[in-house]
Motif scaffolding. Structure first.
Motif, PDB file in Angstrom:
ATOM      1  N   VAL A 108      68.729 -33.305 -31.651  1.00  0.00           N
ATOM      2  CA  VAL A 108      69.222 -34.010 -32.739  1.00  0.00           C
ATOM      3  C   VAL A 108      68.298 -35.502 -33.004  1.00  0.00           C
ATOM      4  N   LEU A 109      68.079 -36.097 -31.811  1.00  0.00           N
ATOM      5  CA  LEU A 109      67.329 -37.325 -31.872  1.00  0.00           C
ATOM      6  C   LEU A 109      65.893 -37.226 -32.445  1.00  0.00           C
ATOM      7  N   GLN A 110      65.232 -36.088 -32.176  1.00  0.00           N
ATOM      8  CA  GLN A 110      63.816 -35.976 -32.634  1.00  0.00           C
ATOM      9  C   GLN A 110      63.704 -35.702 -34.214  1.00  0.00           C
ATOM     10  N   ARG A 111      65.030 -35.002 -34.407  1.00  0.00           N
ATOM     11  CA  ARG A 111      64.857 -34.606 -36.061  1.00  0.00           C
ATOM     12  C   ARG A 111      65.383 -35.732 -36.895  1.00  0.00           C
ATOM     13  N   LEU A 112      66.291 -36.661 -36.490  1.00  0.00           N
ATOM     14  CA  LEU A 112      66.794 -37.802 -36.929  1.00  0.00           C
ATOM     15  C   LEU A 112      65.500 -38.734 -37.094  1.00  0.00           C
ATOM     16  N   TYR A 113      64.675 -38.814 -36.101  1.00  0.00           N
ATOM     17  CA  TYR A 113      63.468 -39.618 -36.180  1.00  0.00           C
ATOM     18  C   TYR A 113      62.413 -39.098 -36.993  1.00  0.00           C
TER      19      TYR A 113
ATOM     20  N   ARG B 228      64.456 -43.442 -26.349  1.00  0.00           N
ATOM     21  CA  ARG B 228      63.006 -43.641 -26.751  1.00  0.00           C
ATOM     22  C   ARG B 228      62.038 -42.554 -26.278  1.00  0.00           C
ATOM     23  N   MET B 229      62.179 -42.119 -24.892  1.00  0.00           N
ATOM     24  CA  MET B 229      61.344 -41.059 -24.330  1.00  0.00           C
ATOM     25  C   MET B 229      61.818 -39.823 -24.714  1.00  0.00           C
ATOM     26  N   THR B 230      63.031 -39.487 -24.899  1.00  0.00           N
ATOM     27  CA  THR B 230      63.604 -38.387 -25.691  1.00  0.00           C
ATOM     28  C   THR B 230      62.984 -38.072 -26.827  1.00  0.00           C
ATOM     29  N   ILE B 231      63.017 -39.228 -27.623  1.00  0.00           N
ATOM     30  CA  ILE B 231      62.390 -38.920 -29.065  1.00  0.00           C
ATOM     31  C   ILE B 231      61.077 -38.401 -29.124  1.00  0.00           C
ATOM     32  N   ILE B 232      60.267 -39.044 -28.120  1.00  0.00           N
ATOM     33  CA  ILE B 232      58.764 -38.648 -28.229  1.00  0.00           C
ATOM     34  C   ILE B 232      58.454 -37.290 -27.284  1.00  0.00           C
ATOM     35  N   GLY B 233      59.398 -36.941 -26.698  1.00  0.00           N
ATOM     36  CA  GLY B 233      59.345 -35.476 -26.258  1.00  0.00           C
ATOM     37  C   GLY B 233      59.092 -35.515 -24.781  1.00  0.00           C
TER      38      GLY B 233
END
Length: 297
Positions: free
Chosen positions: A10-15, A206-211
């Protein structure tokens, strides 16, 4: 697990829908990174607890030239300074003393990070205990395999006998004891200078967003005072920090963060003190918008 995977997706797709700045407020210093070195970062205001932690670090079986200790004295004066001075001949210590308490943990951890030169950053609270003498040596074995973030297993330093209460989440991502590769922190710009609390939650998002993957290590143990609120002030401080995240995220992501922080409100109906501690976190987030005064721990 599936919940963590869902959050990551979810976080990565929203980003990807709308890319925004993920940088914190850390400004990289020209200090040379030393490969294989641990930098143990401590923001201190309690001298007796700091003394115990520095004893634990001195007792570590790993060679003393493999780690450095960074202590930021948050306006606690001679108490913390005297403890640090007593260990200068025993540990590789870098020290910064603030004349007045800053009391903003995000900014304090960034100040400590400015002094660090290790490849691996170990965030610690001054009341964390590392009772296992092999702690850093075991962590070194994991990190040499290329891991970016290492989350040790948390345990209560003592129990609240009256309420028979122990701890909360063994693998809660928290800066009271967590290893993070320095390059990851530089990529993300460290912590946010305006966060009095929840700076670790923000970093985790933020770490989750960049994987970036977090490795939980059940054989890597630390101890910390039990998760317990003696008043409503700390939960409200946490709630105010959640409100400040609105300055750093698009509104649709911030709303997800805020709504997620309210998920423990139903716990007030459960006759369990552990559940009530979680309820207090959500209650703090619920009432924070109505508290005009800026509060501190």
């Amino acid at each position: 697990n599936s919940a963590m995977l869902t959050k990551e997706i979810v976080l990565q797709r929203l980003y990807k829908m709308k890319v925004f700045d993920l940088k914190g407020n850390f400004v990289e210093t020209p200090a040379q990174e030393v490969a294989g070195l641990f930098s143990c970062l401590i923001c201190a205001c309690r001298s007796p607890e700091l003394n115990e932690l520095l004893h634990d670090l001195y007792a570590q079986s790993i060679s003393k030239d493999r780690f450095e200790v960074i202590v930021v004295n948050d306006g606690a004066g001679a108490g913390v300074r005297d403890v640090v001075d007593s260990f200068r001949a025993l540990l590789n210590i870098r020290y910064l003393e603030l004349a007045e308490p800053l009391r903003i943990i995000g900014a304090l951890r960034n100040k400590a990070l400015e002094l660090a030169s290790g490849e691996y950053i170990l965030f610690l609270d001054d009341d964390t205990r590392l009772l296992d003498k092999e702690f850093l040596l075991l962590a070194d074995g994991y990190l040499r395999n290329g891991l970016d973030v290492l989350c040790p297993s948390g345990h209560a330093l003592y129990g609240l006998v009256k309420y028979k209460y122990d701890y909360f989440n063994e693998f809660s991502f928290t800066n009271c004891c967590c290893f993070i590769r320095r390059s990851i922190l530089l990529r993300l710009g460290g912590l946010r200078n305006d966060l009095i609390a929840y700076e670790d939650i923000d970093l985790g998002i933020r770490m989750t967003i960049i994987g970036i993957k977090v490795k939980n290590c059940p054989d890597l143990l630390y101890w910390h005072p039990p998760f317990y609120f003696y008043s409503w002030q700390k939960p409200i401080v946490m709630g105010q920090s959640i409100l400040r995240l609105k300055n750093h995220y698009p509104v649709y992501i911030w709303l997800l963060i805020y709504l997620n922080s309210l998920r423990f409100l139903p716990f007030c109906l459960l006759p369990n003190r552990k559940c009530w501690q979680w309820f207090k976190i959500s209650y703090g987030a619920l009432v924070a918008p109505f508290i005009g005064k800026k509060l501190y721990y």
